[in-house]
Structures are given as structure tokens and as C-alpha cells.
Design an enzyme around this catalytic site. Sequence first.
Site, PDB file in Angstrom:
ATOM      1  N   HIS A  59       4.292 -11.715  -2.495  1.00 19.86           N
ATOM      2  CA  HIS A  59       4.376 -10.370  -3.064  1.00 19.86           C
ATOM      3  C   HIS A  59       3.537  -9.387  -2.250  1.00 19.86           C
ATOM      4  O   HIS A  59       3.999  -8.296  -1.890  1.00 19.86           O
ATOM      5  CB  HIS A  59       3.894 -10.396  -4.520  1.00 19.86           C
ATOM      6  CG  HIS A  59       3.603  -9.043  -5.088  1.00 19.86           C
ATOM      7  ND1 HIS A  59       4.587  -8.116  -5.367  1.00 19.86           N
ATOM      8  CD2 HIS A  59       2.419  -8.449  -5.426  1.00 19.86           C
ATOM      9  CE1 HIS A  59       4.027  -7.014  -5.852  1.00 19.86           C
ATOM     10  NE2 HIS A  59       2.718  -7.185  -5.898  1.00 19.86           N
ATOM     11  N   ASP A  89      16.040  14.209  19.199  1.00 25.19           N
ATOM     12  CA  ASP A  89      15.841  12.803  18.837  1.00 25.19           C
ATOM     13  C   ASP A  89      14.376  12.457  19.056  1.00 25.19           C
ATOM     14  O   ASP A  89      13.597  13.296  19.521  1.00 25.19           O
ATOM     15  CB  ASP A  89      16.734  11.900  19.698  1.00 25.19           C
ATOM     16  CG  ASP A  89      17.067  10.577  19.012  1.00 25.19           C
ATOM     17  OD1 ASP A  89      16.210  10.081  18.250  1.00 25.19           O
ATOM     18  OD2 ASP A  89      18.161  10.035  19.236  1.00 25.19           O
ATOM     19  N   HIS A 287     -17.062  -2.832   3.232  1.00 25.42           N
ATOM     20  CA  HIS A 287     -17.218  -2.712   1.768  1.00 25.42           C
ATOM     21  C   HIS A 287     -16.295  -3.701   1.047  1.00 25.42           C
ATOM     22  O   HIS A 287     -16.369  -3.828  -0.174  1.00 25.42           O
ATOM     23  CB  HIS A 287     -17.039  -1.270   1.288  1.00 25.42           C
ATOM     24  CG  HIS A 287     -15.641  -0.735   1.340  1.00 25.42           C
ATOM     25  ND1 HIS A 287     -15.374   0.596   1.448  1.00 25.42           N
ATOM     26  CD2 HIS A 287     -14.435  -1.332   1.305  1.00 25.42           C
ATOM     27  CE1 HIS A 287     -14.076   0.799   1.471  1.00 25.42           C
ATOM     28  NE2 HIS A 287     -13.479  -0.362   1.368  1.00 25.42           N
TER      29      HIS A 287
END
Length: 511
Positions: A59, A89, A287
Site C-alpha cells: 500500500h 512541447d 527528525h
Amino acid sequence: MLRWFMSLNHKDIGFMYVLVSLWSGVMGFGLSLVIRLELGSGGQWMGDEYLYNLVVTSHGVMMLFFLVMPMFMGGFGNWLMPVMMGLEDMALPRLNNLSFLMVPSALLIFMSSMLIKGGSAGWTMYPPLMLADYSSSVSVDLMILSLHVAGLSSLLGSINIVVTGVVGSKSSGSVEQTPLLVWALMITAVLVLLTIPVLAAALTMLLLDRNFSTSFFDPSGGGSPLLYQHLFWFFGHPEVYILILPGFGIISHVVSELGGKFEVFGYLGMVYAMVSIGGLGCLVWAHHMFTVGLDIDTRAYFTAASMTIAVPTGIKIFSWLASMYGLVVVSSSMALWVLGFIFMFVVGGLTGVIISNSSLDIVFHDTYYIVAHFHYVLSMGVVFSMVVGLNYWIPLVLGVSLNEFLLKVHFYLVFVGVNLTFFPQFVLGMVGMPRRYVDYPDSMEFWNSLSSVGSFISLVGVLLYVWVLFEGLSEKRVVVSSLRSVVGLEWSKGVCFAYHENLEGVVVGSR
């Protein structure tokens, strides 16, 4: 079919990126529903801890690497960047084609790894769990290979975006006239170029440790698992901003239109804020590692640096709100999605400030509080901005009008569903439920059940959105939208785009 896969047209490639991303997103969302089915009640529903770990790992990888990055950089970037900069483009169309073809290839390799038993230790892939002693299956090697291929695709796409941005800004004559979405894509591309090679190095060392008896991360041979964490999070934290910055650009663009203004309030401040967020994002990786035994000075630095990111983020929030000042149609679906995004991102940001404090993070680390925090930023912040972009540009790209009433119903379903899914997880984190655990004490069952109910309300919202797209494509209604960016007339694949200044809108009809 061959024409599509060999196309060098930025619109074709962008459209294919969107299709692959949406497919990956639906699959990743399905995996999240399996997670919530397992956690909806105490005890084990699957009866297999390995299978649960596989679903959680898959997931995470599917959503991060195969939904959000291809959708924003490949889909919105390819389609909108040349249009907004007045170019025919992208600067490097063949490289563009190659970078797209690598995405479905990486996706197939990753799905193959899911079918082979033997390796799933979270999307972060920490050693020593991912070393051969614990995960000897070729499944892990295939997953690492798929991330290598996906990372190379992102690198090539980012090179293309940077070159296109430089070429386009020279031809347009003024950097200050560059749309904020283009700024966001270019800053994101620079972050990808800085950080993906670090992830590639970490994954290569992991492969060598697994298959060639090296010991970069193996303590028994003098290696350090902490080295992997430093390398991974040097990529992993900027990755959060790689995912959210293009969303910032989309929200900025839509907010200026909703507020009836030609540009966002405080344009230059918004540009500096995005540059600051990108720069600071590369300086706060540890952190994520407050619990590994960092010394007090290192912890103080990473706490302070993490809190500093709240400043440019706050600037962006207040600029969006100032840009929407005087908005008349608050009840439009687009305004609802934008306000929903701002609310979700503020909640995610405030909880991020809480866990940026090293003392508090040691308590909350690896609990469901962290899961709730990053899903408020990513699952809701990123996905809400993605839906805003799709709803805003689908009438222009496909020439179809989406049902406004159903879009509002879709918003309310998703808004209630995701908040009901993730807000109870803050409570679960505060009472100490660790993430990635397949079972839990009975005292936590109520909040887990509530979270699972929310995820199935979100499922109803997703199914409704599929119906909205199907209904819009089948009805072929004439489009009258609030796009006021371009004035003129253009025929594209049998669809007429007529931009009228006096109507302050776009009328789209077929030939």
C-alpha cells in the site's frame, strides 16, 4: 496501441501517466481497505501476519511511487507545463517517452514481487530486517529493482521539467510571469534530482549486502543500520515535499481563479515560500530518527529546523485565504475541495509541529499518531489537491462537463470518510497503539472500528467519482467553466475550445 506507446506528444504522454497513476491509486486504495478490514475488530481476520505486512508494505509503495509522483510530475506536469509557458512541447520529448515507459515496467516488476512469498518489512525497507538473514526471498530484490526503475523514471522526467522550465522562462521574457504551478514543478524536479540518487545509493548497497556478502548495513561485518536510515530519510523527508509541492501549485492556480484575481495574493512571497520549503526539506531528515540515540545538540538542531518549515507553510496558507477573500460562490464544488485541502493540510501541519519536538516524538514515534499525521498531509492534502486538479482541468482536456451536484456529494462523502478514518488514529497513537501491528487490546477496538467505518465511507466516495466521470463522458454536455486563463479559439481532436473574455468562462463544444 503502438502509437500511444511511441508517442512524443506531451498531451498523449501526460494522459497515459494519469491512467497508470489512477490504476495504481485504485489498487493502493484497495490494499488500504484490506488493512482496515483486518483492524476493524480485534483478533486476526486474515490469519497470516506475513500477508498483513505485505499488504501494508505494498500500500505504501503503491501510493507514493506509483500514484502521486507519476500523477503530478508526469500527468499534470506534462499536460500543463508547455501550455502555461507557451511552448509546443516539452524540451526533451524522446526522454519524456522513455521516462513514461519505465513507470508501467516498474509497476509490473513490483506486482511480481508481491506474488512471491518471503519479503515485506515496510515501505522504508530497514535493515537488518531486509538483509538475507531475515528476508532471503527474491521478492525483496524485485521490489528494490522496481524502485530503481521508478526512481530512474523520476530522474529523467525531472531533467525534462527543469530544461523545459529554463527554456520556457527565457522565451516568455520574465521569470516573474511564470505561473506558480510551473514554479512548484521546477522546485520539485530539483528536489528529485538531489535526493533520488541518495535513495538509489542506499538501495544499491542493500542489494550488495543481500547478494554479494558486503556489510554496509550489517553490524556483524562492521556496517551500520543507522547509515541506511540516514540515507533513506535524506530522500524520504524531501519526498514529502516532492509529493505536496505540485499540489501547492495546483491549489494556488485554482484559488486565484476562484477569487476572481489574475494571480495569487503575494506572488513573490509564495515563490520564496516554495523555494524555502524545498531547501529546508533537505535539512531536517533526522527528525524521523529521534529514537535512535542522537545526542542532545543534534536533536535540538533537527527540532528547530523542523519547526522552521512551519513559517513558509504558514505564508502559503494565509496567501491562499487572502486570495479567496471576497469569494462569492463558496458552495461550488471547487471551493469546497480547496477549503477542504486547506483544513486537512493545517491539521497535518499542526500535528507535524507537535512531533517535530524530539521529546514528544520519542513518545509518539512508531504509533498510530504518526500514521494519522502523515495521512492528513499526504492522503488528504495531496489527494485533495489531486482531485482539485482533475476536476478543474478535465473539462479542458476531455471537453466534458462533470455533474456539479454529484461533485459536491463526492466531496462531502470523502471529507467525512477520511476524517472518520484518520482522526481516531490520533487517539489510538496517544493511548500507545504501535503501527504495523496486526492485533491490539480490546480497549482499542472502538477507535479502530470507527476508523474502518470511515474508510468504507471513503470507498463509497471513490465509487461515486468513477460514476461522475462515466456520466460526464457519456452525457457529452457543453462545458461552461470558470477558466479565464486563455483568450482565443482552438480545435483539438474534434473539440472546440472557445475562450470568451466577456463571458469570463470557457464554452466547449464538439465539431
